[in-house]
Scaffold this motif. Structure first.
Motif, PDB file in Angstrom:
ATOM      1  N   UNK A 117       0.892  -1.236   0.132  1.00 37.91           N
ATOM      2  CA  UNK A 117       0.066  -0.003  -0.056  1.00 37.91           C
ATOM      3  C   UNK A 117       0.684   1.432  -0.006  1.00 37.91           C
ATOM      4  N   UNK A 118       1.794   1.195   0.955  1.00 41.58           N
ATOM      5  CA  UNK A 118       2.562   2.754   1.013  1.00 41.58           C
ATOM      6  C   UNK A 118       4.031   2.597   0.346  1.00 41.58           C
ATOM      7  N   UNK A 119       4.254   1.387  -0.360  1.00 43.92           N
ATOM      8  CA  UNK A 119       5.365   1.240  -1.412  1.00 43.92           C
ATOM      9  C   UNK A 119       6.529   1.807  -0.646  1.00 43.92           C
ATOM     10  N   UNK A 120       6.720   1.262   0.549  1.00 42.84           N
ATOM     11  CA  UNK A 120       8.037   1.513   1.349  1.00 42.84           C
ATOM     12  C   UNK A 120       9.243   1.080   0.657  1.00 42.84           C
ATOM     13  N   UNK A 121      10.278   1.897   0.632  1.00 45.74           N
ATOM     14  CA  UNK A 121      11.663   1.398   0.041  1.00 45.74           C
ATOM     15  C   UNK A 121      12.626   0.863   0.806  1.00 45.74           C
ATOM     16  N   UNK A 122      12.331   0.312   1.859  1.00 43.17           N
ATOM     17  CA  UNK A 122      13.328  -0.388   2.809  1.00 43.17           C
ATOM     18  C   UNK A 122      12.642  -1.811   3.250  1.00 43.17           C
ATOM     19  N   UNK A 123      13.423  -2.696   3.408  1.00 45.95           N
ATOM     20  CA  UNK A 123      12.923  -3.994   3.875  1.00 45.95           C
ATOM     21  C   UNK A 123      12.124  -3.823   5.316  1.00 45.95           C
ATOM     22  N   UNK A 124      11.292  -4.546   5.568  1.00 48.75           N
ATOM     23  CA  UNK A 124      10.448  -4.601   6.845  1.00 48.75           C
ATOM     24  C   UNK A 124      11.093  -5.452   8.004  1.00 48.75           C
ATOM     25  N   UNK A 125      11.314  -6.591   7.726  1.00 47.69           N
ATOM     26  CA  UNK A 125      11.899  -7.534   8.871  1.00 47.69           C
ATOM     27  C   UNK A 125      13.052  -6.955   9.285  1.00 47.69           C
ATOM     28  N   UNK A 164      13.073  11.816   6.379  1.00 45.20           N
ATOM     29  CA  UNK A 164      12.484  10.704   5.480  1.00 45.20           C
ATOM     30  C   UNK A 164      12.760   9.509   5.854  1.00 45.20           C
ATOM     31  N   UNK A 165      11.962   8.225   5.942  1.00 41.87           N
ATOM     32  CA  UNK A 165      12.462   6.946   6.427  1.00 41.87           C
ATOM     33  C   UNK A 165      11.335   6.051   5.413  1.00 41.87           C
ATOM     34  N   UNK A 166      12.311   5.157   4.722  1.00 46.22           N
ATOM     35  CA  UNK A 166      11.636   4.177   4.148  1.00 46.22           C
ATOM     36  C   UNK A 166      10.718   5.080   2.675  1.00 46.22           C
ATOM     37  N   UNK A 167      10.978   6.190   2.441  1.00 45.28           N
ATOM     38  CA  UNK A 167      10.523   7.011   1.230  1.00 45.28           C
ATOM     39  C   UNK A 167       9.404   7.912   1.797  1.00 45.28           C
ATOM     40  N   UNK A 168       9.103   7.848   3.160  1.00 37.81           N
ATOM     41  CA  UNK A 168       8.015   8.438   3.682  1.00 37.81           C
ATOM     42  C   UNK A 168       8.263   9.402   4.643  1.00 37.81           C
ATOM     43  N   UNK A 169       7.777  10.747   4.632  1.00 38.52           N
ATOM     44  CA  UNK A 169       8.104  11.788   5.533  1.00 38.52           C
ATOM     45  C   UNK A 169       7.579  11.394   7.015  1.00 38.52           C
ATOM     46  N   UNK A 170       8.374  11.726   7.967  1.00 35.26           N
ATOM     47  CA  UNK A 170       8.174  11.312   9.134  1.00 35.26           C
ATOM     48  C   UNK A 170       8.326  12.453  10.306  1.00 35.26           C
ATOM     49  N   UNK A 171       7.914  12.456  11.475  1.00 36.85           N
ATOM     50  CA  UNK A 171       8.007  13.602  12.365  1.00 36.85           C
ATOM     51  C   UNK A 171       8.805  12.756  13.922  1.00 36.85           C
ATOM     52  N   UNK A 172       9.799  13.022  14.405  1.00 35.43           N
ATOM     53  CA  UNK A 172      10.045  12.394  15.558  1.00 35.43           C
ATOM     54  C   UNK A 172       9.259  12.712  16.804  1.00 35.43           C
ATOM     55  N   UNK A 173       8.561  11.960  17.717  1.00 36.50           N
ATOM     56  CA  UNK A 173       7.756  12.318  18.749  1.00 36.50           C
ATOM     57  C   UNK A 173       8.169  11.553  19.884  1.00 36.50           C
ATOM     58  N   UNK A 174       7.904  12.385  20.908  1.00 40.46           N
ATOM     59  CA  UNK A 174       8.245  11.761  22.212  1.00 40.46           C
ATOM     60  C   UNK A 174       6.832  11.991  23.356  1.00 40.46           C
ATOM     61  N   UNK A 175       6.688  11.212  24.241  1.00 42.33           N
ATOM     62  CA  UNK A 175       5.956  11.222  25.363  1.00 42.33           C
ATOM     63  C   UNK A 175       6.624  10.978  26.687  1.00 42.33           C
ATOM     64  N   UNK A 176       6.622  12.084  27.400  1.00 43.13           N
ATOM     65  CA  UNK A 176       7.121  11.988  28.714  1.00 43.13           C
ATOM     66  C   UNK A 176       6.335  11.046  29.516  1.00 43.13           C
ATOM     67  N   UNK A 177       7.144  10.742  30.559  1.00 42.13           N
ATOM     68  CA  UNK A 177       6.764   9.668  31.548  1.00 42.13           C
ATOM     69  C   UNK A 177       5.344  10.401  32.298  1.00 42.13           C
ATOM     70  N   UNK A 178       4.299   9.640  32.444  1.00 44.75           N
ATOM     71  CA  UNK A 178       2.977  10.008  33.173  1.00 44.75           C
ATOM     72  C   UNK A 178       3.191   9.973  34.531  1.00 44.75           C
TER      73      UNK A 178
END
Length: 152
Positions: A38-46, A138-152
């Protein structure tokens, strides 16, 4: 060693070393369909992360197979990460991935959690308390955003 959680018709949670061959096949099937086809990623998944002792695989399934999936693991830097979040096309829009994310937060929410969100999903992850933590990439040909969630 904890016993894998396998609730009929419910959540399955299995640590990497406890995956069966059937589990691996089902996981790679949904990830292949969503990411490669579906997303035609350009890197292997496993990768080596799947079988690590610090990796947990969570999924929901029906008679046709896995409907929604994600994995979480502790990185080499000692930070919990979430990735490979995906839902089968015919099951999208029913909140399944949200249920899996909520389980991650319920179980590991006292820890910092990082992820690389596909850019179009930034707001969805923000709804779980994740915030931008750097520049887009860009990872695997797809735009990404680094995100974090601080400890609750």
């Amino acid at each position: 060693m904890p016993v894998p959680l396998r609730e009929p018709g419910g959540l399955t949670l299995v640590d990497g070393p406890d995956l069966t061959g059937r589990d691996v096949h089902a996981i790679w099937t949904i990830r292949d369909v969503v990411f490669a086809v579906e997303q035609q990623c350009d890197e292997p998944d496993p990768d080596v992360v799947d079988l690590q002792p610090t990796t947990s695989h969570l999924w929901l399934a029906d008679a046709a197979g896995i409907t929604s999936y994600l994995r979480t693991y502790v990185s080499a830097a000692g930070v919990r990460r979430v990735g490979r979040v995906c839902t089968r096309k015919d099951a999208r829009g029913s909140g399944l991935s949200g249920s899996l994310m909520q389980h991650v937060l319920d179980r590991w929410g006292t820890e910092r959690i990082d992820l690389g969100a596909q850019a179009y999903l930034h707001d969805w992850y923000a709804g779980f308390g994740f915030v931008r933590d750097g520049e887009d990439y860009v990872e695997a040909g797809i735009p990404h955003v680094p995100m974090t969630r601080p400890p609750a």
